[in-house]
Design an enzyme around this catalytic site. Structure first.
Site, PDB file in Angstrom:
ATOM      1  N   TYR A 228      65.836  85.138  66.914  1.00 26.87           N
ATOM      2  CA  TYR A 228      66.445  86.255  67.936  1.00 26.87           C
ATOM      3  C   TYR A 228      67.844  85.598  68.334  1.00 26.87           C
ATOM      4  O   TYR A 228      68.681  86.625  68.946  1.00 26.87           O
ATOM      5  CB  TYR A 228      65.530  86.021  69.056  1.00 26.87           C
ATOM      6  CG  TYR A 228      65.675  86.905  70.364  1.00 26.87           C
ATOM      7  CD1 TYR A 228      65.323  88.244  70.121  1.00 26.87           C
ATOM      8  CD2 TYR A 228      66.258  86.390  71.545  1.00 26.87           C
ATOM      9  CE1 TYR A 228      65.825  89.110  71.334  1.00 26.87           C
ATOM     10  CE2 TYR A 228      66.380  87.237  72.448  1.00 26.87           C
ATOM     11  CZ  TYR A 228      66.132  88.754  72.333  1.00 26.87           C
ATOM     12  OH  TYR A 228      66.412  89.527  73.323  1.00 26.87           O
TER      13      TYR A 228
ATOM     14  N   LYS B 249      71.264  87.881  68.049  1.00 27.84           N
ATOM     15  CA  LYS B 249      72.020  88.276  69.413  1.00 27.84           C
ATOM     16  C   LYS B 249      73.591  87.704  69.697  1.00 27.84           C
ATOM     17  O   LYS B 249      74.385  88.322  70.078  1.00 27.84           O
ATOM     18  CB  LYS B 249      71.292  87.773  70.721  1.00 27.84           C
ATOM     19  CG  LYS B 249      69.839  88.505  70.917  1.00 27.84           C
ATOM     20  CD  LYS B 249      70.131  90.087  71.079  1.00 27.84           C
ATOM     21  CE  LYS B 249      68.761  90.810  71.436  1.00 27.84           C
ATOM     22  NZ  LYS B 249      69.160  92.168  71.644  1.00 27.84           N
TER      23      LYS B 249
END
Length: 269
Positions: free
Chosen positions: A177, A181
């Site tokens: 994740y 990002k």
């Protein structure tokens, strides 16, 4: 491709007008990915309140997307629900083609679609890593790639990518994740440099610990620990993030591009 579900007409009433005092985005067409719940839902509703025609993208739940449409219509907003897996390049192409055929232009693109597959790096499976990168990062590339000619042709547009403080600071158990990002921040800055001379602004919003269904599944102990790390000592709301997106979508941000706006209560200071 897209699943055109509903297209509401604007309703007018004293109550609606009172709610929608700021109509700055009237006539603008906004595509919000992953808008059937959570932060995406808040963004869709906020842009609709400001007058935008909002295309509510969803992948999983058509029913949830319809509920967002019903909320929009309740205060006079309008738009359409469009089903598409943004991680699929060809499907994104078909979705954007149909949107442009129906509406003629897109003025605002909000890349919000995202998933998590949390795990420690020593246990993380390849599929867990790839699926998160495919949706969170490649999904944003797909929509930007397919809509970039539209933005260039009209010499205007606002692209807002929803990243995360995890992409700024990193987070244990979220290597996939955080990487997606952080990559989204790099994508934002690179595309901003490419498109700035054509009057197109590309920015990112990095939410911190936001009160959503996703964080609602966490244990009380985890929540307490997270809140303790926030200087403002509270979680943010979907509205906090949506208002930041609305600012970047409006004319007050016309001279802002390539920036990351953290909406995190000071978490990433």
């Amino acid at each position: 491709m897209t699943d055109g579900v509903r297209r509401g007409e604007r309703k007018t009433s004293g109550k609606d007008e009172k709610v929608n005092e700021n109509k700055e985005l009237t006539g603008k067409v906004a595509l919000v990915t992953g808008a059937s719940r959570g932060i995406g839902r808040w963004i869709a509703l906020t842009l609709a309140r400001q007058g935008a025609i909002v295309l509510v993208n969803y992948n999983g739940s058509r029913e949830s997307a319809l509920k967002v449409m019903e909320e929009m219509e309740s205060f006079g907003g309008c738009g359409e629900a469009v089903g598409c897996d943004v991680s699929d390049f060809e499907a994104c192409g078909r979705m954007t083609e149909e949107i442009l055929r129906k509406y003629g232009h897109v003025d605002i693109l909000v890349n919000n679609a995202g998933i998590t597959r949390d795990n420690l790096i020593v246990r993380m499976r390849e599929e867990e890593y790839d699926s998160v990168l495919d949706t969170n990062l490649k999904g944003a590339f797909n929509t930007i790639r397919h809509l970039s000619r539209c933005f260039l042709k009209q010499r205007s547009g606002k692209i807002i990518n929803i990243t995360s403080v995890s992409g700024v600071t990193g987070n244990a158990g979220q290597a996939n994740y955080s990487a997606s990002k952080a990559g989204l921040i790099g994508l934002t800055k690179s595309v901003a440099r490419e498109l700035a001379c054509k009057g197109i602004c590309v920015n990112a919003v990095a939410p911190g610990f936001i009160d959503t269904d996703m964080t609602g599944a966490l244990t009380g102990k985890v929540k307490e620990s997270a809140v303790a790390s926030i200087p403002m000592k509270r979680m943010g709301s979907g509205r906090d993030v949506a208002e930041a997106v609305a600012f970047l979508a409006g004319r007050c941000s016309d001279y802002i591009t390539g920036q990351v706006l953290c909406v995190d209560g000071g978490m990433a200071m």
